[in-house]
Design a protein around this motif. Structure first.
Motif, mmCIF file in Angstrom:
data_model
loop_
_atom_site.group_PDB
_atom_site.id
_atom_site.type_symbol
_atom_site.label_atom_id
_atom_site.label_comp_id
_atom_site.label_asym_id
_atom_site.label_seq_id
_atom_site.Cartn_x
_atom_site.Cartn_y
_atom_site.Cartn_z
ATOM 1 N N LYS A 2 58.553 72.112 6.880
ATOM 2 C CA LYS A 2 58.037 71.302 7.982
ATOM 3 C C LYS A 2 56.612 71.697 8.340
ATOM 4 O O LYS A 2 56.189 72.837 8.162
ATOM 5 N N ILE A 32 53.686 78.056 14.135
ATOM 6 C CA ILE A 32 55.037 77.711 14.586
ATOM 7 C C ILE A 32 55.326 76.311 14.077
ATOM 8 O O ILE A 32 54.574 75.373 14.362
ATOM 9 N N ARG A 33 56.382 76.172 13.310
ATOM 10 C CA ARG A 33 56.685 74.891 12.679
ATOM 11 C C ARG A 33 57.611 74.044 13.550
ATOM 12 O O ARG A 33 58.337 74.567 14.385
ATOM 13 N N LYS A 34 57.568 72.755 13.309
ATOM 14 C CA LYS A 34 58.431 71.838 14.044
ATOM 15 C C LYS A 34 59.888 72.221 13.840
ATOM 16 O O LYS A 34 60.335 72.419 12.724
ATOM 17 N N GLY A 35 60.612 72.342 14.956
ATOM 18 C CA GLY A 35 62.023 72.705 14.885
ATOM 19 C C GLY A 35 62.292 74.188 14.869
ATOM 20 O O GLY A 35 63.451 74.608 14.846
ATOM 21 N N ASP A 36 61.244 75.017 14.909
ATOM 22 C CA ASP A 36 61.439 76.471 14.975
ATOM 23 C C ASP A 36 62.126 76.866 16.277
ATOM 24 O O ASP A 36 61.972 76.195 17.307
ATOM 25 N N ILE A 166 58.022 70.396 22.456
ATOM 26 C CA ILE A 166 58.078 71.856 22.596
ATOM 27 C C ILE A 166 58.702 72.230 23.932
ATOM 28 O O ILE A 166 58.346 71.663 24.972
ATOM 29 N N ASN A 192 67.594 73.047 20.383
ATOM 30 C CA ASN A 192 66.898 73.336 19.130
ATOM 31 C C ASN A 192 67.510 72.530 17.979
ATOM 32 O O ASN A 192 66.802 71.959 17.148
ATOM 33 N N HIS A 196 64.138 70.002 19.134
ATOM 34 C CA HIS A 196 63.079 70.602 19.955
ATOM 35 C C HIS A 196 62.620 71.928 19.360
ATOM 36 O O HIS A 196 63.441 72.740 18.918
ATOM 37 N N THR A 197 61.327 72.145 19.355
ATOM 38 C CA THR A 197 60.772 73.447 18.997
ATOM 39 C C THR A 197 60.882 74.348 20.222
ATOM 40 O O THR A 197 60.394 73.998 21.293
#
Length: 240
Positions: A2, A32-36, A166, A192, A196-197
Motif C-alpha cells: 500500500k 506510515i502506510r494506508k491501513g497501518d 487517519i 483498523n 482506518h490508519t
C-alpha cells in the motif's frame, strides 16, 4: 504494498527552554502506510508529544518534509492546517475532551458543524458513528451520565463522524481501568480492520504491543525493532 499515507523526511524540531536549545526531534524519517496500525511509545521528555503535534498538524517542523496523503503540509498556513485536521485526522484524547453541556450525539456532531454539513446529514453521520461504537442508546445522555469507557467511546465516535482516513489516539486508555481499556482497544482494532490508519501514542508497552508496528522514540530519535530509523533511509523501516 500500500501507498504511504504519511511520509516524514528529515523532520527536525528545536525549542528554546530556559536559555537552552532543546532538540526535540532529530531529523527523523518515517513512512506510515494506508491501513497501518502503528504505536509510538516513549517516556516523558522523549519527543513523543512533539511528534504527535507534528503528525496531527498542530505544529510545524523547523526543517524537513511532512507529506500527508501526498500533500506537503509542513509549510501550510494555520487556516490550511485546520482544514487538514478536520478532514483527514480524527483525534482521540486521554481525557475525552467532551463538552459537558452537550449530549453524546451533539458532541459527535461538533466537527461536522465546522465542515458546514447540513443538520440532517450531521445527525445521520453522528448516529452511524455512535452505532459503530455501540452507543446509540446513550445518544441523548450528557457526559456526566456516562461511565469513563462510554465517554471514550463517544470521543471515538466524534473522531469517526467525518470518516477521516487517519485516527490519532493519544493515550486513549490512560484514564481507564484495565477491563475498559481492553474494550476500547478492541474497538480500535475493529476500526483498523475497517480500513482506518491508526497511530497510537502511548507510554505503556502493553498497549503499544497491540499495534502491528511499534516505533520507540527516545531523545528525539525513532527506533523500530531495535534499530535507529535514519533520516537517510539506511536501516529502512521494517514492515511486519
Amino acid at each position: 504494498m500500500k501507498e504511504p499515507i504519511i511520509q516524514i523526511k528529515k523532520m527536525k524540531k528545536i525549542y528554546e527552554l530556559g536559555g537552552e536549545t532543546v532538540m526535540a526531534l532529530q531529523e527523523i524519517s518515517l513512512d506510515i502506510r494506508k491501513g497501518d496500525f502503528i504505536s509510538i511509545i516513549g517516556p516523558s521528555g522523549s519527543g513523543k508529544s512533539t511528534f504527535m503535534n507534528m503528525i496531527g498538524c498542530l505544529d510545524r517542523p523547523d526543517s524537513g518534509e511532512y507529506l500527508l496523503d501526498g500533500e506537503e503540509v509542513g509549510k501550510m498556513k494555520s487556516s490550511q492546517l485546520a482544514v487538514i485536521r478536520n478532514e483527514k485526522i480524527g483525534f482521540i484524547f486521554q481525557n475525552f475532551n467532551l463538552l459537558v453541556k452537550l449530549t453524546a450525539i451533539e458532541n459527535v456532531e461538533l466537527p461536522l458543524i465546522y465542515r458546514g454539513m447540513k443538520a440532517d446529514e450531521r445527525r445521520k453521520a453522528a448516529l452511524e458513528a455512535l452505532q459503530k461504537v455501540g452507543l446509540v442508546d446513550r445518544a441523548n445522555h450528557l457526559p456526566t451520565q456516562l461511565s469513563g469507557g462510554q465517554q471514550q467511546r463517544v470521543a471515538i465516535a466524534r473522531a469517526l463522524a467525518g470518516s477521516p482516513p487517519i485516527l490519532l489516539a493519544d493515550e486513549p486508555t490512560g484514564a481507564l481501568d484495565s477491563k475498559t481499556s481492553k474494550e476500547i482497544l478492541k474497538i480500535i482494532h475493529s476500526l483498523n480492520k475497517q480500513g482506518h490508519t491508526i497511530i497510537l501514542i502511548t507510554h505503556d508497552l502493553e498497549v503499544a504491543e497491540q499495534a502491528s508496528r511499534v516505533v520507540r522514540i527516545q531523545d528525539g530519535q525513532l527506533y523500530e525493532d531495535g534499530g535507529v530509523i535514519f533520516a537517510s533511509g539506511e536501516n529502512g523501516i521494517k514492515e511486519h
